[in-house]
Design a protein around this motif. Structure first.
Motif, PDB file in Angstrom:
ATOM      1  N   THR A 171      -5.777  -0.934  -1.757  1.00 45.97           N
ATOM      2  CA  THR A 171      -4.611  -0.455  -2.499  1.00 45.97           C
ATOM      3  C   THR A 171      -4.995  -0.066  -3.916  1.00 45.97           C
ATOM      4  OG1 THR A 171      -3.137  -1.845  -1.183  1.00 45.97           O
ATOM      5  CG2 THR A 171      -2.290  -1.070  -3.298  1.00 45.97           C
ATOM      6  N   ALA A 172      -5.824  -0.894  -4.565  1.00 39.82           N
ATOM      7  CA  ALA A 172      -6.265  -0.581  -5.931  1.00 39.82           C
ATOM      8  C   ALA A 172      -7.051   0.723  -5.974  1.00 39.82           C
ATOM      9  CB  ALA A 172      -7.113  -1.726  -6.482  1.00 39.82           C
ATOM     10  N   ARG A 223      -0.247   2.522   9.995  1.00 38.98           N
ATOM     11  CA  ARG A 223       1.114   2.270   9.548  1.00 38.98           C
ATOM     12  C   ARG A 223       1.601   3.248   8.491  1.00 38.98           C
ATOM     13  NH1 ARG A 223      -1.040  -1.508  11.717  1.00 38.98           N
ATOM     14  NH2 ARG A 223      -0.013  -3.249  12.747  1.00 38.98           N
ATOM     15  N   VAL A 224       0.760   3.520   7.522  1.00 32.19           N
ATOM     16  CA  VAL A 224       1.202   4.321   6.386  1.00 32.19           C
ATOM     17  C   VAL A 224       0.900   5.801   6.586  1.00 32.19           C
ATOM     18  CG1 VAL A 224       1.035   4.605   3.887  1.00 32.19           C
ATOM     19  CG2 VAL A 224       0.873   2.315   4.892  1.00 32.19           C
ATOM     20  N   GLY A 225      -0.179   6.109   7.301  1.00 34.64           N
ATOM     21  CA  GLY A 225      -0.556   7.502   7.500  1.00 34.64           C
ATOM     22  C   GLY A 225       0.577   8.390   7.981  1.00 34.64           C
ATOM     23  N   PRO A 226       1.269   8.024   9.061  1.00 35.04           N
ATOM     24  CA  PRO A 226       2.343   8.891   9.554  1.00 35.04           C
ATOM     25  C   PRO A 226       3.462   9.112   8.545  1.00 35.04           C
ATOM     26  CG  PRO A 226       1.721   7.271  11.224  1.00 35.04           C
ATOM     27  CD  PRO A 226       1.033   6.875   9.950  1.00 35.04           C
ATOM     28  N   PHE A 284       0.829  -1.204   0.000  1.00 39.80           N
ATOM     29  CA  PHE A 284       0.000   0.000   0.000  1.00 39.80           C
ATOM     30  C   PHE A 284       0.865   1.257   0.000  1.00 39.80           C
ATOM     31  CE2 PHE A 284      -2.309   3.402   2.171  1.00 39.80           C
ATOM     32  CZ  PHE A 284      -3.434   3.485   1.366  1.00 39.80           C
ATOM     33  N   ALA A 285       1.951   1.262   0.763  1.00 40.27           N
ATOM     34  CA  ALA A 285       2.819   2.438   0.846  1.00 40.27           C
ATOM     35  C   ALA A 285       3.462   2.775  -0.488  1.00 40.27           C
ATOM     36  CB  ALA A 285       3.894   2.213   1.900  1.00 40.27           C
ATOM     37  N   ASP A 286       3.448   1.816  -1.423  1.00 46.17           N
ATOM     38  CA  ASP A 286       4.043   2.046  -2.743  1.00 46.17           C
ATOM     39  C   ASP A 286       2.985   2.202  -3.824  1.00 46.17           C
ATOM     40  OD1 ASP A 286       6.441   2.346  -4.287  1.00 46.17           O
ATOM     41  OD2 ASP A 286       6.081   0.368  -5.158  1.00 46.17           O
TER      42      ASP A 286
END
Length: 386
Positions: free
Chosen positions: A365-366, A291-294, A167-169
């Motif tokens: 993610t999509a 996890r990804v928000g910050p 997701f981060a990518d």
């Protein structure tokens, strides 16, 4: 993104201790990238062990069709017919399940509980991963199954950790980090998020109404109270960015990937009444936010300033609130872990929950890929002035 120790829960009982190490002898977290891992069960008459390897990394299996979806078991060190063998093999195969492998192959002769079928390649036998693990779980005694279920939440968390790396990518996050996110791409993310956030309290109310499990019902009720009017935060963010809020509220249709994420949780609660799998959607959304928000909030603020808005905090109220509420030891996501530890009590439930988890993660993610890729014409050229 990889947090090797975050979800590794050393599992022990009165009889056994599990040890999982790489080929150098170093401990390996469940969320580690696919690689050869030695899994050992200490206790009983002796230590037994087996090595699990991605099939594409093993010379004897690298050329197999579908090797990238397969795992290999090798170097089994256990007495044939040992009562602990099924327990050991199941724990070893949790890693391929985290890697989203679908088959297991081996040249080992003593894997009877799995009922492997011969392949055309000499000496190799294989089975679908799901049925092999089902048979292994059924072959364990009550104490063995209790040991396995104590690992289920850690396995689910490891699956989410690996999904968070993907997701981060996604295209949207890459655009944020590169300082090339367009206002329209951010508005699309907020507008589509509004399409399901506004229904969250109603879905939770539906779940509460069909829930006969009092502790689970209490958890859902607390979650229901915490999700009130979050759609209003999105509307405020959109208004600050001068977006068409009336369209979002009354005429917008969610984009396909967003609708996929919505449909999963709606079907689990309204059709299947499967509340364990219903939790997979918030488990994913809240886990990814935590996890990804910050990692993207500061860069997102810089993008918003670049569009000419001097107060980015007025355009990120929803995202900031979810990073804060979903993360941390007392956040929504950790509260869900506690509930899942009680609900995931057999292999079938675990397999079903993990399937829902991966479907929700891939749809989520999509959807963010779409928020960027569908509107790339708004992305400023690389050489454009800020």
């Amino acid at each position: 993104m990889h947090q090797s120790g975050a979800y590794q829960s050393p599992v022990s009982s009165a009889s056994f201790v599990v040890r999982e190490r790489d080929l150098r002898g170093e401990p390996v977290g469940l969320d580690a990238a696919p690689s050869a891992v030695r899994v050992e069960l200490l206790g009983g008459a002796r230590t037994i062990g087996v090595t699990v390897v991605p099939a594409e990394a093993e010379p004897a299996t690298a050329s197999l069709a579908g090797a990238e979806r397969t795992a290999v078991l090798r170097d089994l060190d256990a007495t044939p017919g040992s009562p602990e063998l099924s327990l050991l093999l199941y724990m070893a195969l949790q890693r391929p399940r985290i890697w989203q492998r679908t088959a297991v192959v081996s040249a080992e002769p003593s894997l009877a509980p799995m009922q492997l079928s011969p392949l055309s390649q000499r000496g190799l036998r294989a089975a679908p991963l799901d049925v092999a693990m089902h048979r292994l779980f059924a072959a364990c005694d009550e104490a063995g199954r209790a040991l396995l279920t104590s690992r289920f939440v850690a396995e689910a968390a490891a699956c989410l950790s690996r999904q968070a790396e993907r997701f981060a990518d996604n295209a949207w996050c890459r655009a944020v980090r590169a300082g090339r996110l367009a206002r329209e791409q951010y508005v699309a993310a907020l507008a589509n998020t509004h399409q399901y956030v506004r229904y969250t309290p109603r879905l939770l109310a539906r779940a509460i109404s069909v829930c006969d499990d009092e502790p689970l019902r209490d958890h859902l009720t607390r979650h229901f109270r915490g999700e009130q009017k979050h759609d209003r935060l999105i509307e405020a963010d959109l208004r600050y960015l001068e977006a068409d809020v009336e369209f979002v509220l009354h005429a917008m249709v969610p984009w396909g990937p967003t609708l996929t994420f919505m449909s999963l949780q709606e079907s689990m609660v309204a059709f299947h009444c499967d509340l364990a799998c219903f939790l997979a959607a918030p488990f994913v959304a809240e886990g990814l936010a935590a996890r990804v928000g910050p990692l993207v909030l500061d860069d997102l603020a810089d993008n918003i300033r670049r569009w000419g808005y001097r107060e980015p905090a007025r355009a990120t109220r929803f995202l900031v609130s979810h990073v804060r509420e979903d993360g941390g030891d007392d956040g929504h996501w950790n509260a869900t872990l506690v509930v899942l530890a009680r609900l995931l009590r057999d292999d079938t439930t675990q397999q079903r929950f993990l399937a829902a988890l991966h479907l929700a993660s891939e749809a989520f993610t999509a959807s963010y890929d779409a928020y960027a890729d569908y509107l790339t014409l708004f992305t400023r050229p690389l050489l454009a002035d800020p």
